[in-house]
Design a protein around this motif. Structure first.
Motif, PDB file in Angstrom:
ATOM      1  N   HIS A   1      44.915 -74.113  21.518  1.00 43.38           N
ATOM      2  CA  HIS A   1      44.840 -72.758  22.055  1.00 43.38           C
ATOM      3  C   HIS A   1      44.194 -71.838  21.028  1.00 43.38           C
ATOM      4  O   HIS A   1      44.083 -72.174  19.841  1.00 43.38           O
ATOM      5  CB  HIS A   1      46.231 -72.228  22.442  1.00 43.38           C
ATOM      6  N   ALA A   2      43.723 -70.723  21.503  1.00 41.12           N
ATOM      7  CA  ALA A   2      43.094 -69.723  20.638  1.00 41.12           C
ATOM      8  C   ALA A   2      43.402 -68.345  21.199  1.00 41.12           C
ATOM      9  O   ALA A   2      43.698 -68.203  22.391  1.00 41.12           O
ATOM     10  CB  ALA A   2      41.584 -69.943  20.566  1.00 41.12           C
ATOM     11  N   PHE A   3      43.316 -67.329  20.354  1.00 43.14           N
ATOM     12  CA  PHE A   3      43.608 -65.962  20.766  1.00 43.14           C
ATOM     13  C   PHE A   3      42.406 -65.068  20.476  1.00 43.14           C
ATOM     14  O   PHE A   3      41.647 -65.306  19.513  1.00 43.14           O
ATOM     15  CB  PHE A   3      44.823 -65.412  19.993  1.00 43.14           C
ATOM     16  N   GLN A   4      42.249 -64.088  21.307  1.00 40.47           N
ATOM     17  CA  GLN A   4      41.217 -63.075  21.076  1.00 40.47           C
ATOM     18  C   GLN A   4      41.731 -61.743  21.595  1.00 40.47           C
ATOM     19  O   GLN A   4      42.133 -61.642  22.766  1.00 40.47           O
ATOM     20  CB  GLN A   4      39.910 -63.449  21.780  1.00 40.47           C
TER      21      GLN A   4
ATOM     22  N   ASP B   1      32.530 -65.107  26.174  1.00 35.78           N
ATOM     23  CA  ASP B   1      33.341 -65.445  25.004  1.00 35.78           C
ATOM     24  C   ASP B   1      33.739 -66.920  25.026  1.00 35.78           C
ATOM     25  O   ASP B   1      33.683 -67.613  24.007  1.00 35.78           O
ATOM     26  CB  ASP B   1      34.614 -64.588  24.966  1.00 35.78           C
ATOM     27  N   ILE B   2      34.172 -67.363  26.191  1.00 35.25           N
ATOM     28  CA  ILE B   2      34.595 -68.770  26.324  1.00 35.25           C
ATOM     29  C   ILE B   2      33.418 -69.695  26.069  1.00 35.25           C
ATOM     30  O   ILE B   2      33.524 -70.691  25.329  1.00 35.25           O
ATOM     31  CB  ILE B   2      35.211 -69.026  27.702  1.00 35.25           C
ATOM     32  N   ALA B   3      32.263 -69.383  26.656  1.00 38.58           N
ATOM     33  CA  ALA B   3      31.073 -70.218  26.473  1.00 38.58           C
ATOM     34  C   ALA B   3      30.668 -70.303  25.003  1.00 38.58           C
ATOM     35  O   ALA B   3      30.264 -71.366  24.515  1.00 38.58           O
ATOM     36  CB  ALA B   3      29.921 -69.676  27.303  1.00 38.58           C
ATOM     37  N   ALA B   4      30.787 -69.195  24.295  1.00 44.01           N
ATOM     38  CA  ALA B   4      30.359 -69.166  22.904  1.00 44.01           C
ATOM     39  C   ALA B   4      31.296 -69.941  21.982  1.00 44.01           C
ATOM     40  O   ALA B   4      30.868 -70.472  20.948  1.00 44.01           O
ATOM     41  CB  ALA B   4      30.246 -67.707  22.428  1.00 44.01           C
TER      42      ALA B   4
ATOM     43  N   GLY C   1      35.926 -74.618  19.523  1.00 45.69           N
ATOM     44  CA  GLY C   1      37.285 -74.088  19.564  1.00 45.69           C
ATOM     45  C   GLY C   1      38.213 -74.956  20.381  1.00 45.69           C
ATOM     46  O   GLY C   1      38.412 -76.145  20.095  1.00 45.69           O
ATOM     47  N   VAL C   2      38.772 -74.367  21.443  1.00 48.34           N
ATOM     48  CA  VAL C   2      39.760 -75.066  22.264  1.00 48.34           C
ATOM     49  C   VAL C   2      39.207 -76.365  22.838  1.00 48.34           C
ATOM     50  O   VAL C   2      39.919 -77.369  22.954  1.00 48.34           O
ATOM     51  CB  VAL C   2      40.259 -74.135  23.392  1.00 48.34           C
TER      52      VAL C   2
END
Length: 304
Positions: free
Chosen positions: A266-269, A277-280, A285-286
Motif C-alpha cells: 500500500h501507499a499513501f498520498q 497519479d496511479i499511472a505514474a 510502487g504498489v
C-alpha cells in the motif's frame, strides 16, 4: 481418529473424492448418509461404507434445492437420531472459455456447488444449533477457486465463494461451537487424469498398483483420493475443535494452509489518488510485484 457415535452427511458421495470421504468416516466409526444423483451409485456407496465398518443410508437427490438439503439432514436424524458432521462435496463441471459459456453452463455449476453448499450448510446449521452440542461443517473448495483456472469461470467462482462462506459461517456459528472449514483437495480424479503431464504417471500407478511418483506427491501435492481423507476425518473429529474459518489443502504428501486474501502493498498520498497519479507510480510502487494468477503448470523432472 475415533468418530464412533458421530453422524455425518456427505453430499456427492457416489464416487471419487466424495465416496472416499464417506468410506473414511465410516471406517472411523461414523454413521453416514451418502448422496448422489445416480441411484445405483448411492446403493454402491452405502455398501462401500458398510464394508469399511460404518453404518450408512443413502439419499438419491440432486444437491442445490432447499428440499434436497432438508431431505439429507432429515435422513440423518430419522435413521441415526442426530447430525454431527456435514461434508459438502457435490459438484459438476461445465468447462468452457468465457465467450463460449452459456447461461445454463454457468447456472448449473453455481447451483450445485455454491447454492448446494449454502442450502445444505443452512439445513445442517439449523439442526446442529437445535441439538446444542456443536458440530463440524466441512466445505470442499478447489485450487481453481484459490487461483483461477482457464476455462472454469463458473467452477472457479463457485469454489472461491465456498471458501468465503466458510470464513463467514465460522464467525456466525462460533457461539454454537460449530466449526466451519474448507478443504482444498488435490487428487487423481477424472479431471486431473486428463492433464498431459499427469496422465502417464496416473495410468502407470493404476496399472501397477504402485504409488504415484515422488515429484507428483510432493512437488505437485497430487495423490490418490484416499490421501485426502485424513484431513476430512480430522476436521470431522473432536480433535479439530479449535480449528475454524480455515482453508486447508491436502494432496499426496503435502498438507498446506492457504492464506486468506490480504493487502500485499500500500501507499499513501495526501489529497488522494488521481488516475494520473496511479499511472505514474504503479510500476515502482504498489504494483511493483504483481500477484500471479492461474494454477501453475505441472513441472515433471527431466525424463519423467
Amino acid at each position: 481418529m475415533e468418530l464412533s457415535g458421530k453422524v455425518a452427511v456427505v453430499t456427492g458421495s457416489g464416487r471419487g473424492l466424495g465416496l472416499a470421504y464417506a468410506r473414511a468416516l465410516g471406517a472411523a466409526g461414523a454413521s453416514v448418509v451418502v448422496n448422489d444423483v445416480d441411484e445405483q451409485a448411492v446403493a454402491d456407496a452405502v455398501s462401500a461404507v458398510q464394508a469399511a465398518g460404518g453404518k450408512a443410508v443413502g439419499v438419491t437427490a440432486a444437491v442445490g434445492s432447499t428440499e434436497a438439503a432438508e431431505a439429507l439432514i432429515a435422513a440423518a436424524v430419522e435413521h441415526f437420531g442426530r447430525l454431527d458432521v456435514l461434508v459438502t462435496n457435490a459438484g459438476i463441471l461445465r468447462d468452457k472459455v468465457l465467450w463460449k459459456m452459456s447461461d445454463d453452463d454457468f447456472d448449473d455449476v453455481v447451483r450445485v456447488h455454491l447454492r448446494g453448499t449454502f442450502t445444505c450448510a443452512r439445513a445442517a446449521a439449523v439442526r446442529m444449533r437445535e441439538q446444542g452440542e456443536g458440530g463440524r461443517i466441512v466445505l470442499v473448495g478447489s485450487p481453481a477457486g484459490q487461483r483461477g483456472n482457464f476455462g472454469q469461470t463458473n467452477y472457479a467462482a463457485a469454489k472461491a465463494g465456498i471458501v468465503a462462506m466458510a470464513r463467514t459461517w465460522a464467525m456466525e456459528l462460533a457461539r454454537a461451537d460449530i466449526t466451519v472449514n474448507a478443504v482444498i483437495p488435490v487428487a487423481a480424479t477424472e479431471m486431473t487424469r486428463t492433464i498431459p503431464a499427469f496422465a502417464p504417471a496416473i495410468e502407470e500407478a493404476e496399472r501397477t498398483g504402485e504409488p504415484l511418483p515422488r515429484w507428483m506427491r510432493r512437488g505437485e501435492g497430487l495423490g490418490t483420493v484416499d490421501d485426502v481423507t485424513g484431513l476430512v476425518t480430522y476436521l470431522a473429529s473432536d480433535a479439530s475443535a479449535g480449528v475454524t474459518g480455515q482453508a486447508i489443502g491436502l494432496g499426496g504428501d503435502r498438507l498446506a494452509l492457504w492464506a486468506h486474501p490480504k493487502e500485499k502493498a500500500h501507499a499513501f498520498q495526501d489529497g488522494g489518488w488521481s488516475a494520473d497519479d496511479i499511472a505514474a507510480s504503479w510500476a515502482a510502487g504498489v504494483g511493483a510485484e504483481p500477484e500471479t494468477f492461474g494454477i501453475p503448470a505441472p513441472r515433471p523432472p527431466a525424463g519423467a
